[in-house]
Design an enzyme around this catalytic site. Structure first.
Site, PDB file in Angstrom:
ATOM      1  N   ARG A  90       0.890  -1.314  -0.607  1.00 17.07           N
ATOM      2  CA  ARG A  90      -0.006   0.199  -0.059  1.00 17.07           C
ATOM      3  C   ARG A  90       0.744   1.066  -0.478  1.00 17.07           C
ATOM      4  O   ARG A  90       2.224   0.929   0.269  1.00 17.07           O
ATOM      5  CB  ARG A  90      -0.812   0.202   1.763  1.00 17.07           C
ATOM      6  CG  ARG A  90      -2.204  -1.252   1.541  1.00 17.07           C
ATOM      7  CD  ARG A  90      -3.213  -0.852   1.082  1.00 17.07           C
ATOM      8  NE  ARG A  90      -4.281  -2.143   1.216  1.00 17.07           N
ATOM      9  CZ  ARG A  90      -5.066  -2.272   0.384  1.00 17.07           C
ATOM     10  NH1 ARG A  90      -5.959  -1.616  -0.646  1.00 17.07           N
ATOM     11  NH2 ARG A  90      -5.891  -3.061   0.456  1.00 17.07           N
ATOM     12  N   ILE A  91       0.629   2.389  -0.982  1.00 17.92           N
ATOM     13  CA  ILE A  91       1.061   3.297  -0.860  1.00 17.92           C
ATOM     14  C   ILE A  91       0.489   4.644   0.435  1.00 17.92           C
ATOM     15  O   ILE A  91      -0.917   4.111   0.751  1.00 17.92           O
ATOM     16  CB  ILE A  91       1.079   4.562  -2.032  1.00 17.92           C
ATOM     17  CG1 ILE A  91       0.805   3.279  -3.078  1.00 17.92           C
ATOM     18  CG2 ILE A  91       1.634   5.395  -1.404  1.00 17.92           C
ATOM     19  CD1 ILE A  91       2.015   3.418  -3.227  1.00 17.92           C
ATOM     20  N   ASN A 106      12.106   1.376   2.345  1.00 19.98           N
ATOM     21  CA  ASN A 106      11.095  -0.362   1.031  1.00 19.98           C
ATOM     22  C   ASN A 106      12.423  -0.736   0.706  1.00 19.98           C
ATOM     23  O   ASN A 106      13.031  -0.446   0.719  1.00 19.98           O
ATOM     24  CB  ASN A 106      10.535   0.616   0.544  1.00 19.98           C
ATOM     25  CG  ASN A 106       9.677  -0.695  -0.596  1.00 19.98           C
ATOM     26  OD1 ASN A 106       9.276  -0.502  -0.315  1.00 19.98           O
ATOM     27  ND2 ASN A 106       9.492   0.072  -1.908  1.00 19.98           N
ATOM     28  N   THR A 107      11.830  -2.276   0.886  1.00 21.29           N
ATOM     29  CA  THR A 107      12.561  -2.592  -0.579  1.00 21.29           C
ATOM     30  C   THR A 107      11.593  -3.246  -1.770  1.00 21.29           C
ATOM     31  O   THR A 107      10.649  -3.353  -1.007  1.00 21.29           O
ATOM     32  CB  THR A 107      13.312  -4.457   0.173  1.00 21.29           C
ATOM     33  OG1 THR A 107      11.979  -5.046   0.284  1.00 21.29           O
ATOM     34  CG2 THR A 107      13.183  -3.950   1.617  1.00 21.29           C
ATOM     35  N   HIS A 108      12.550  -3.639  -2.839  1.00 18.06           N
ATOM     36  CA  HIS A 108      11.631  -3.804  -3.937  1.00 18.06           C
ATOM     37  C   HIS A 108      12.671  -4.919  -4.612  1.00 18.06           C
ATOM     38  O   HIS A 108      14.233  -5.013  -4.958  1.00 18.06           O
ATOM     39  CB  HIS A 108      11.932  -2.521  -4.869  1.00 18.06           C
ATOM     40  CG  HIS A 108      10.728  -2.874  -6.005  1.00 18.06           C
ATOM     41  ND1 HIS A 108       9.355  -3.197  -6.027  1.00 18.06           N
ATOM     42  CD2 HIS A 108      11.257  -2.701  -7.085  1.00 18.06           C
ATOM     43  CE1 HIS A 108       8.995  -3.068  -7.286  1.00 18.06           C
ATOM     44  NE2 HIS A 108       9.726  -2.721  -7.918  1.00 18.06           N
ATOM     45  N   ALA A 141       5.954   9.381  -1.281  1.00 15.29           N
ATOM     46  CA  ALA A 141       4.285   8.693  -1.224  1.00 15.29           C
ATOM     47  C   ALA A 141       4.127   8.587  -2.617  1.00 15.29           C
ATOM     48  O   ALA A 141       3.433   8.126  -2.555  1.00 15.29           O
ATOM     49  CB  ALA A 141       4.201  10.420  -0.787  1.00 15.29           C
ATOM     50  N   GLY A 142       5.606   7.844  -4.225  1.00 11.82           N
ATOM     51  CA  GLY A 142       4.719   7.343  -4.808  1.00 11.82           C
ATOM     52  C   GLY A 142       4.778   6.115  -4.231  1.00 11.82           C
ATOM     53  O   GLY A 142       4.870   5.536  -3.846  1.00 11.82           O
ATOM     54  N   ASP A 144       7.517   3.093  -5.095  1.00 12.70           N
ATOM     55  CA  ASP A 144       8.513   2.743  -5.269  1.00 12.70           C
ATOM     56  C   ASP A 144       9.530   3.532  -5.617  1.00 12.70           C
ATOM     57  O   ASP A 144      10.316   3.467  -5.975  1.00 12.70           O
ATOM     58  CB  ASP A 144       8.645   1.261  -5.998  1.00 12.70           C
ATOM     59  CG  ASP A 144       7.863   0.086  -5.103  1.00 12.70           C
ATOM     60  OD1 ASP A 144       7.972   0.080  -4.196  1.00 12.70           O
ATOM     61  OD2 ASP A 144       7.011  -0.443  -5.901  1.00 12.70           O
TER      62      ASP A 144
HETATM   63  C1  GAR Z   1       9.269  -8.698  -1.578  1.00 11.91           C
HETATM   64  O1  GAR Z   1      10.463  -9.524  -3.088  1.00 11.91           O
HETATM   65  C2  GAR Z   1       9.246  -7.629  -1.759  1.00 11.91           C
HETATM   66  O2  GAR Z   1      10.327  -6.916  -2.619  1.00 11.91           O
HETATM   67  C3  GAR Z   1       8.228  -6.678  -2.730  1.00 11.91           C
HETATM   68  O3  GAR Z   1       7.327  -7.848  -2.112  1.00 11.91           O
HETATM   69  C4  GAR Z   1       7.899  -9.284  -1.398  1.00 11.91           C
HETATM   70  C5  GAR Z   1       7.641  -9.468  -0.605  1.00 11.91           C
HETATM   71  O4  GAR Z   1       8.493 -10.796   0.174  1.00 11.91           O
HETATM   72  N1  GAR Z   1       7.814  -5.594  -2.711  1.00 11.91           N
HETATM   73  C6  GAR Z   1       7.165  -4.716  -3.506  1.00 11.91           C
HETATM   74  O5  GAR Z   1       6.980  -5.793  -4.691  1.00 11.91           O
HETATM   75  C7  GAR Z   1       6.739  -3.749  -3.292  1.00 11.91           C
HETATM   76  N2  GAR Z   1       7.120  -3.261  -4.607  1.00 11.91           N
HETATM   77  P1  GAR Z   1       7.869 -11.269   1.700  1.00 11.91           P
HETATM   78  O6  GAR Z   1       6.728 -10.923   2.123  1.00 11.91           O
HETATM   79  O7  GAR Z   1       8.263 -12.911   1.723  1.00 11.91           O
HETATM   80  O8  GAR Z   1       9.265 -11.027   2.068  1.00 11.91           O
END
Ligand code: GAR
Length: 195
Positions: A90-91, A106-108, A141-142, A144
């Site tokens: 969620r944003i 955040n991680t992506h 707030a964008g 990613d």
């Molecule tokens: C992770 O790979 C994270 O980077 C991604 O969701 C996954 C969560 O995995 N997040 C996004 O895509 C944000 N845009 P997890 O619940 O097993 O940690």
């Protein structure tokens, strides 16, 4: 460094953070874990680890602003130095991020600014890139977006599926997330006692 972690799903990245704290290799305190919907495995595994949990159900609020305010209140109750979005889909508003001094991490699972959004792995694969990876960044707030702290590349193999690629990215992502948190905690400690 006290952190609150936000999850929407399984929380395997969160588990890596929990494990590192338990093993004593990461000197932070996970004050609480929160989710945007009931029934996530991320909340289940946090409760099993003895970490306080909360749910601020997006669907139980009349609009995004009301949900955002409720989330900010729930997170603020744990007085975090940093809020971690770990698979939180969620944003949040700029007000939310400001309330925590801009410390919203955040991680992506892609090399931002390429392939933001909920399907970073699928989109990278569909494009046909040969290298993708993961990013840990200060989120604004964008979707990613925000200043990048760390990135690591992962090569795409022939015949790869979204699942197999995401799993390999997550192995790297977990390590990058834990090491980034360790660096941030060390920086905070040094700033608190400069001598
Ligand atoms: C992770 O790979 C994270 O980077 C991604 O969701 C996954 C969560 O995995 N997040 C996004 O895509 C944000 N845009 P997890 O619940 O097993 O940690």
């Amino acid at each position: 460094m006290r952190i609150v972690v936000l999850v929407s799903g399984t929380g395997s990245n969160l588990q890596a953070v929990i494990d590192a704290v338990k093993e004593g290799t990461l000197d932070i305190e996970i004050a609480a874990v929160g989710a945007d919907r009931p029934g996530t495995y991320g909340i289940e595994r946090s409760a099993a680890a003895g970490i306080p949990t909360f749910v601020v159900d997006f669907k139980a609020h009349p609009d995004r602003a009301a949900w955002n305010d409720a989330l900010a209140e729930a997170v603020a109750a744990f007085e975090p130095d940093l809020v971690l979005s770990s698979g939180f889909m969620r944003i949040v508003s700029a007000d939310f991020i400001d309330a925590f001094g801009g410390k919203y991490l955040n991680t992506h699972p892609a090399l931002l600014p390429s392939f933001p959004g909920a399907h970073g792995v699928r989109d990278a694969l569909a494009y046909g890139v040969k290298v993708t990876g993961c990013t840990v960044h200060w989120a604004d707030a964008g979707v990613d977006t925000g200043p990048i702290i760390a990135q690591e590349a992962v090569a795409v193999e022939d015949g790869e599926t979204e699942e197999s690629l995401h799993e390999r990215i997550k192995v790297v992502e977990r390590r990058l997330l834990v090491s980034t948190l360790a660096s941030l905690a060390a920086e905070q400690k040094a700033a608190a006692s400069p001598n």
